[in-house]
Design an enzyme around this catalytic site. Structure first.
Site: not given
Length: 483
Positions: A264, A318, A321, A327
């Site tokens: 990642e 997203e 999250k 984030e």
């Protein structure tokens, strides 16, 4: 014979031209997370990646059957993940074989599954059960692959945060945390070496930079970089330094030949006003430069002349999250599959939808550097809303390492009062943070830690309490904390 030679030549030319599509980014994949309420169906995602991008690899955080079916016959390389909670059960061969039959074998060889990741950042969970079961689970799942004749196609590994390092600066001094180095990581890397598997690490220059090191984190030319006073090597970007710190730690254990994969890395396109460089232009700059760098063949100062398999976090924004705004905004694409920005992964005909055209990006957040206290000190405190169970796990983890002094929060100790989980966690988490290099990830604690610029001893201590602690360093015992 001449005619046959001409046909062979034409076939080679045709094959070369076909295979060259997307070769420019052949080392780069994406993390396909699904913590969102509005994502497109997996079959549309798979088709989009094939038709509109040059991405040829994806990493999944589970074994979602709909997603695995959607990538069948695409040729895209897929890495799947075993949830952390299943790790102890995978130490049993019968269970591992059944898990394989349920979650992998129905989809191969149609879906090109190349890797099974056993958990995610397990060493950061502070769970002795998970950590103790990790390597045995990896070994047992490999045995199940051998039994199914899939071990040559599918490899076993597990991703790590940079929190596995006890030292990362300078890169030549990189070493793993005491206790984890010989008891967990050494047998793990021996297993990876024996099975031809990769060591996955999740480096994030975004979390390690500030306003003064932003150019260094973004690969910008002309930044002064950093000289490693141990090796004498010059580092022009933070990612190389992070990777070489991991490499140094592996080499210290005798494993300089195990391949490192970037599981990642990424940069958010939106964030809070206290974060540096949280806007689409900066995110585009990081990921564009990342792609060019890992594919350049330059390698790093300690690992020269090589490319890196790397997975950008993440494919989509997203919205579900938790945590700070950033984030939820690491995605290359919005849920409607329009690009937040183009990092160079779109095919030419699909670049008309890049922000600046018909799909403008969100307004960038001002690049305001985080406030710094006059003393330059930072403290790690429990995050508001963290559950007592989570904080107790943090205490157990820190005090179970063996090298952190938790005596002051034991009964009779100078920091025992007030006798609450939150107060004791504040002590343990901060001592760990202060003695582990003061990196942002040293205060993560699975999202339950928060870095503060305010010295709690100056804000919360009464004169009576200060009289009961080490007056020369009262900040080691800031136990009075309010929600």
């Amino acid at each position: 014979m001449a005619g046959a030679g001409l046909l062979l030549f034409l076939a080679v030319v045709l094959l070369t031209s076909i295979c060259s599509v997307g070769v420019e980014h052949n080392s780069v994949g994406v993390n396909y997370g699904t913590v969102a309420s509005n994502l497109p169906p997996p079959d549309r995602v798979a088709r989009f990646l094939i038709e509109s991008t040059v991405i040829g690899r994806v990493r999944l955080f589970d074994t979602n059957p709909d997603i695995l079916k959607s990538f069948a016959q695409t040729g895209i390389e897929v890495s799947v993940t075993v949830p952390n909670n299943l790790i102890p059960r995978l130490t049993n061969l019968t269970y591992a074989q059944q898990w394989l039959r349920d979650n992998i074998q129905p989809y191969v060889p149609g879906t090109n599954i190349i890797r099974i990741l056993v958990g995610n950042e397990v060493l950061s969970t502070a769970s002795r059960q998970l950590i103790g079961s990790l390597v045995p689970a990896m070994q047992t799942l490999h045995a199940a692959l051998v039994d199914a004749s899939l071990d040559s196609q599918i490899k076993i590994s597990t991703p790590h945060s940079l929190g596995i390092l006890a030292s990362s600066t300078p890169p030549g001094a990189g070493k793993f945390r005491q206790g984890y180095d010989t008891h967990v990581l050494k047998p793990m890397i021996e297993f990876l070496q024996a099975t031809g598997s990769d060591f996955l690490v999740n480096p994030y220059p975004f979390f390690g930079c500030n306003s003064e090191t932003l150019d260094y984190a973004l690969f910008r030319p002309g930044n002064p970089g950093v000289i490693d006073d141990i090796t004498g090597l010059h580092y022009t970007n933070m990612l190389d330094a992070q990777l070489d710190a991991v490499y140094s730690a592996m080499r210290l254990l005798g494993f300089g030949d195990v391949n490192i994969v970037i599981g990642e890395t990424g940069w958010p396109s939106m964030g809070d006003s206290t974060q540096v460089g949280v806007d689409p232009d900066t995110a585009r700059e990081y990921n564009t430069n990342l792609i060019q760098h890992v594919n350049s063949g330059d390698g790093t100062p300690l690992m020269p002349n090589r490319t890196f398999e790397a997975y950008i976090f993440a494919l989509f924004n997203e919205d579900l999250k938790p945590g700070p705004t950033s984030e939820r905004n690491f995605g290359l694409f919005r849920p409607d599959m329009t690009p937040v920005y183009d990092a160079g992964i779109l095919r030419p005909l699909d670049r008309a939808s890049v922000p600046g055209g018909s799909n403008p990006a969100p307004e960038p957040v001002s690049r305001i550097p985080p406030p710094q206290p006059e003393s330059g000190k930072r403290f790690c405190l429990p995050m508001t809303g963290a559950s007592p169970d989570s904080l107790q796990r943090n205490i157990d983890y820190v005090c179970g390492l063996g090298w952190v002094n938790c005596g002051p929060i034991k009964e009779g100790g100078a920091c025992f009062e007030p006798d609450t989980v939150r107060a004791h966690a504040a002590y343990a988490m901060n001592v760990y943070y202060q003695t582990s290099g003061k990196n942002n990830y040293d205060c993560d604690f699975e999202g339950t830690g928060s870095i503060s610029n305010v010295d709690p001893s100056e804000v919360y201590y009464s004169s009576i309490l200060l009289g009961s602690v080490n007056a020369s360093n009262p900040s080691t015992c800031f136990a009075i904390i309010t929600e």
